[in-house]
Scaffold this motif. Sequence first.
Motif, PDB file in Angstrom:
ATOM      1  N   THR A   1       5.502   2.622   5.669  1.00 31.81           N
ATOM      2  CA  THR A   1       5.685   1.368   4.945  1.00 31.81           C
ATOM      3  C   THR A   1       4.357   0.616   4.852  1.00 31.81           C
ATOM      4  OG1 THR A   1       7.785   1.320   6.078  1.00 31.81           O
ATOM      5  CG2 THR A   1       7.219  -0.620   4.801  1.00 31.81           C
ATOM      6  N   ARG A   2       3.673   0.548   5.989  1.00 34.49           N
ATOM      7  CA  ARG A   2       2.401  -0.181   6.016  1.00 34.49           C
ATOM      8  C   ARG A   2       1.418   0.425   5.008  1.00 34.49           C
ATOM      9  NH1 ARG A   2       1.097  -2.620  10.751  1.00 34.49           N
ATOM     10  NH2 ARG A   2       2.103  -0.979  11.934  1.00 34.49           N
ATOM     11  N   GLN A   3       1.313   1.743   5.025  1.00 35.21           N
ATOM     12  CA  GLN A   3       0.335   2.399   4.160  1.00 35.21           C
ATOM     13  C   GLN A   3       0.702   2.283   2.688  1.00 35.21           C
ATOM     14  OE1 GLN A   3      -2.422   2.993   5.280  1.00 35.21           O
ATOM     15  NE2 GLN A   3      -2.070   3.219   7.478  1.00 35.21           N
ATOM     16  N   VAL A   4       2.014   2.343   2.415  1.00 36.12           N
ATOM     17  CA  VAL A   4       2.425   2.174   1.013  1.00 36.12           C
ATOM     18  C   VAL A   4       2.070   0.752   0.551  1.00 36.12           C
ATOM     19  CG1 VAL A   4       4.430   1.956  -0.512  1.00 36.12           C
ATOM     20  CG2 VAL A   4       4.199   3.949   0.972  1.00 36.12           C
ATOM     21  N   LEU A   5       2.319  -0.215   1.431  1.00 39.48           N
ATOM     22  CA  LEU A   5       1.989  -1.598   1.081  1.00 39.48           C
ATOM     23  C   LEU A   5       0.492  -1.750   0.838  1.00 39.48           C
ATOM     24  CD1 LEU A   5       4.265  -3.591   3.540  1.00 39.48           C
ATOM     25  CD2 LEU A   5       4.469  -3.452   1.050  1.00 39.48           C
ATOM     26  N   PHE A   6      -0.285  -1.127   1.718  1.00 38.51           N
ATOM     27  CA  PHE A   6      -1.735  -1.192   1.568  1.00 38.51           C
ATOM     28  C   PHE A   6      -2.174  -0.529   0.272  1.00 38.51           C
ATOM     29  CE2 PHE A   6      -3.210  -1.742   6.250  1.00 38.51           C
ATOM     30  CZ  PHE A   6      -2.823  -3.071   6.170  1.00 38.51           C
TER      31      PHE A   6
END
Length: 602
Positions: A154-159
């Motif tokens: 999730t974090r990486q997709v958001l980034f």
Amino acid sequence: MSDASSPARPSRRPVSPRPLARLLPYLRPHAGRLAIAFVCLLVAAAAGLVFPRVVRELLDAAFRDGSRARLDRMALGLLAVFAVQGVMNYVQVLLLSSATEHVLARLREALFAHLVRLSPGFFTERRTGELTSRLSSDLVLLQSVLNTWVSEFTRQVLFLVGGVLLLTLTDPTLTLTIIAVAPVVVAVAFVFARLLRRASTGVQDRVADSTALADEVFGQIRTVQSFVREGEETRRYQALLGGVVDAAVARARLRALFFGVVGFVAFAGVTAVLWMGGRRVLAGTLTAGALVQFLFYAFFIAAAVGSLASLFGHFQEAIGAAQRVFELLDTAPTVAEPAHPVPLARQSGRGATGVAVALEDVHFRYADGLPDVLHGVTLRAAPGEVVALVGRSGAGKTTVASLLPRFWDVTGGRVTLDGHDVRELSFADLRGAIGVVPQEPALFSGSVRDNIALARPGASDAEIEAASRAAHAHEFVVRLPQGYATPVGERGVKLSGGQRQRIAIARVFLKDPAVVVLDEATSSLDTESERLVEEALEELLQGRTTLIIAHRLSTVRRADRVVVLDQGRVVEEGTHAELLAQGGAYASLYNGQFRAEDVVGA
Ligand SMILES: Nc1ncnc2c1ncn2[C@@H]1O[C@H](COP(=O)(O)OP(=O)(O)OP(=O)(O)O)[C@@H](O)[C@H]1O
């Protein structure tokens, strides 16, 4: 899928994420915690995305505007961003970990509960090492998915998404440079992830092989040592470990190449941005702060793409793990309890109220494709009758005995208890009515008391002692260092063979079943121990319907009836004296097996 026919190795179907969806019911009870963790994750990621923007302001304040007050404000702002991120990360990690620990425990419990209900046939097909490794390593893999994977993803997709958006807002032309490089990175990462997945499965298979070997060797340690196989087993283990290392090194080579290549491609892109951006700063169309902000976002995007690719590899591993776990959970027991069982009146062990047992034209094979081992066996034991089963090794005696408590189901004919087909009874009724004394009784780690109480949890100390006295176990138990509280060691290794047998008999006394299935020990005990065991059995069998796989002359003599099995058929039936007089199969068995005892006993 049925439990006896499934392959020993997990199957390698094309990977679809569907097995992971089956985790959802396990996650549902923690929905609240997970939702809060998710919000924290979003806030932390947003803070991460705001950070380059604040850096830009800070740099421009210093380099372009020369404003000290703004610089201070921006530095404080930056601290605030990091503080928010820190708190959010703390809450998120804590909530997510505690939720996934619970989920993992529930899943393990479900798997264990399911496995212990599968019929013994399933366990003869699988190595126990493999099953325990499912319980440990596959579930750990699943936990890592739930724990780090989901949040990291999730974090990486958001980034990635946020980075691209903010990048475009900062400078659309420079963004195009990134967009040109990104597909190359993604393609390279994708190919590597697939290769890595295959390599990982290879490593796991080999680890499972070596675990299974260790498990088997530890379980059979006496056999290993008596044949002085320690060196040989160590070499076999070593050879398997060699395989693990080879596979792991091959995987490491891929991983190293992956990091090298993907890293280079990504940083080459960053260099391109830096170069083009530098030219724009020189031309005065971009501030230094904006370039740094841009670079940060470019880094975020590159890192996100790289992490997503390696996460993809983990994801595939986790799907494999989930698939194997759920495959086990889906294994239907070949011996299933009826949906609407016929009630069996609970008979207290003894007397005329006993339970009749019968096999009616029973055919049986252990698995499809294997030959029949019983060919139309018909056998009856009236209430309270003691029937001895005799026959050469491999005649089918153990098989007959294991059909009564439904460790396996017949393939033809039927087995009845009190006139009811055993398949119509609940396990509690059926197995509650049958007391089994195995040839080599196994005890569980725990105290002597726990081991006897196994037969009836909640039995009082007085009841346990009474059963133990009846089994002639009390005498030796009270002499143990802590009496009934003495731990017996794993599988009862701290007790002698005769003592273990008497504990097993005490269990059956406590259970007080109407039917006893007794697999007589073949190995002889010393005379005193033998006498105690015999007396205990004599007492136990009084008035109970009994099926004995007999190896002793004294047993066959005492039996009301002797049934002779040969190659899965009943060939003779009668009392010891009658059969001996017939001069048939029993007589030759007597001459070969029992007579020596007769001579010794005489
Ligand atoms: N789990 C199993 N899977 C497949 N075949 C089996 C299994 N257990 C036993 N058999 C086969 O079934 C046949 C009958 O075996 P069983 O153990 O019932 O004989 P037995 O009369 O009890 O022999 P023994 O006196 O040596 O214990 C044998 O041919 C054996 O190879």
